[in-house]
Write a protein that holds these residues in place. Structure first.
Motif, short mmCIF file in Angstrom:
data_model
loop_
_atom_site.label_atom_id
_atom_site.label_comp_id
_atom_site.label_asym_id
_atom_site.label_seq_id
_atom_site.Cartn_x
_atom_site.Cartn_y
_atom_site.Cartn_z
N GLU A 140 -10.69 -5.43 -33.46
CA GLU A 140 -10.89 -4.15 -32.43
C GLU A 140 -11.19 -2.88 -33.51
O GLU A 140 -11.60 -1.89 -32.96
N GLU A 141 -10.32 -2.89 -34.46
CA GLU A 141 -10.60 -1.83 -35.45
C GLU A 141 -11.85 -1.75 -35.94
O GLU A 141 -12.52 -0.45 -35.62
N SER A 144 -14.11 -0.38 -32.86
CA SER A 144 -13.79 1.05 -32.42
C SER A 144 -14.49 1.89 -33.11
O SER A 144 -14.95 2.88 -32.64
N ARG A 158 -11.62 -12.62 -33.83
CA ARG A 158 -11.07 -12.55 -35.10
C ARG A 158 -11.22 -14.04 -35.62
O ARG A 158 -11.48 -14.79 -35.02
N ARG A 251 -5.71 1.91 -41.45
CA ARG A 251 -6.80 1.56 -40.70
C ARG A 251 -7.56 0.30 -41.18
O ARG A 251 -8.66 0.32 -41.36
N THR A 272 1.91 2.13 -37.30
CA THR A 272 1.08 2.32 -35.99
C THR A 272 -0.49 2.71 -36.58
O THR A 272 -1.24 2.75 -35.71
N GLU A 276 -5.90 -3.04 -37.48
CA GLU A 276 -5.94 -4.28 -36.94
C GLU A 276 -4.71 -4.94 -36.94
O GLU A 276 -3.95 -5.50 -35.99
N ARG A 279 -2.29 -3.97 -34.31
CA ARG A 279 -3.02 -4.37 -32.93
C ARG A 279 -2.36 -5.94 -32.67
O ARG A 279 -2.28 -6.40 -31.60
N GLU A 282 3.30 -8.07 -33.06
CA GLU A 282 3.73 -7.73 -31.62
C GLU A 282 4.99 -6.94 -31.93
O GLU A 282 6.05 -7.67 -32.40
#
Length: 347
Positions: A140-141, A144, A158, A251, A272, A276, A279, A282
């Motif tokens: 997703e990184e 984006s 992935r 990032r 945070t 990735e 993300r 969890e």
């Protein structure tokens, strides 16, 4: 006759085996496993200065790939190739001209900003249809960034690590593997150790251009140990007996360290703004996702040190999550996008 596919790999030619190199080998093996005839083409890409970068784009643009039924590219600038059946599974563009530009250059000079604009234009032209039949991203990184800077959408798939032999052992030390580069923020981990109360060791493996600076920052703390470059056998052993894996980059595109930690049954502490990893981890279930603050990171380290059973339970959940990420899913998606016949495994 099996369809013939070229994986066009851009590389420095250093001979080092890192995440990118493991990626190409894993992708090749996965495509071969579903019945494709795959050739891995290593093409030099030199980023010493802007002249060599431009030469690299031209080198890929001029490649004759007519002997292949399909072509797969990934890293910049390999996707500048010309082929009627081309799919890009993007690892990353040249980040120094993208999300890390301000980090390295601030506002940049007029010349640097012109260079940045040219790279963005070249990448956008190369990655959009019809030059690229289908665009995938490793996470997703990366997807984006493509939307933000290039106005392009990518399908996220992935991929796992192809480091084999990962297994759970005892829960002793903190482990931080990877390249010793400022973007990996080893200094943040070192700073966090100043606030850690528990007598736990931080083992930092790997080599890189910022190694000496990091060692200087850690001087005087006997709990921090640098191993330098290590073999896969030693890497497996350090994963095996880790209490937790510390991974706090800026990032990050993907971060196979997260998957390797999970396959070894270890929780991951990340931040945070780590991309990735933040993300995929969890928070409170497979590890901790905390603010990029040394005090906050130290608090999570102390929590694991006080309760290794918690680390074990989170690591077990992490392994379950990592097992859902497979090379076969990647291979099937790429072969389907290339419209080539393949044979998925019976499993």
């Amino acid at each position: 006759m099996k369809p013939k596919v070229a994986i066009v790999a851009a590389g420095s030619g250093s001979g080092e085996t890192g995440g990118a190199e493991r990626f190409f080998l894993g992708l090749r093996d996965a495509l071969q496993a579903i019945g494709l005839d795959v050739e891995l083409l290593h093409i030099p890409s030199v980023e010493a200065n802007f002249d060599t970068i431009e030469e690299s784009y031209l080198r890929f643009y001029d490649l004759d790939l007519s002997a292949y039924d399909g072509v797969i590219t990934s890293k910049a600038p390999s996707y500048a190739v010309r082929h009627p059946n081309h799919v890009c599974y993007l690892q990353h563009t040249m980040r120094v001209f993208y999300d890390m530009f301000e980090t390295e250059f601030g506002e940049g000079s007029p010349g640097l900003n012109r260079q940045r604009a040219l790279i963005h234009a070249l990448d956008t032209a190369a990655l959009k249809a019809p030059r690229t039949r289908k665009l995938f991203a490793i996470g997703e990184e990366v997807a984006s960034r493509l939307r933000q800077y290039n106005g392009l959408d990518a399908t996220v798939i992935r991929h796992p690590t192809n480091l084999t032999g990962l297994r759970e052992g005892s829960f002793r030390h903190l482990f931080m593997p990877g390249r010793l580069h400022r973007w990996k923020r080893v200094d943040l981990a070192i700073e966090a150790m100043r606030y850690v109360k528990a007598p736990v060791e931080l083992v930092i493996s790997g080599a890189g251009e910022d190694a000496e600076r990091f060692k200087a920052l850690a001087a005087g703390d006997p709990r921090i140990r640098f191993t330098g470059w290590i073999s896969d056998e030693d890497l497996l052993a350090l994963y095996q007996d880790a209490l937790a894996v510390l991974f706090v980059p800026q990032r990050e595109d993907m971060g196979l360290i997260t998957f390797e930690a999970f396959h070894a049954g270890k929780p991951v502490i990340t931040t945070t703004d780590s991309g990735e990893p933040a993300r995929f981890v969890e928070d409170g279930e497979t590890g901790f996702v905390t603010a990029p603050d040394p005090v906050d990171i130290a608090a999570r380290i102390d929590r694991f040190a006080a309760d290794p059973a918690l680390a074990e339970a989170m690591g077990r959940k992490g392994r379950q999550a990592a097992e859902q990420v497979t090379w076969e899913k990647v291979a099937v998606a790429l072969a389907t996008a290339l419209e080539l016949p393949f044979t998925p495994s019976a499993g």
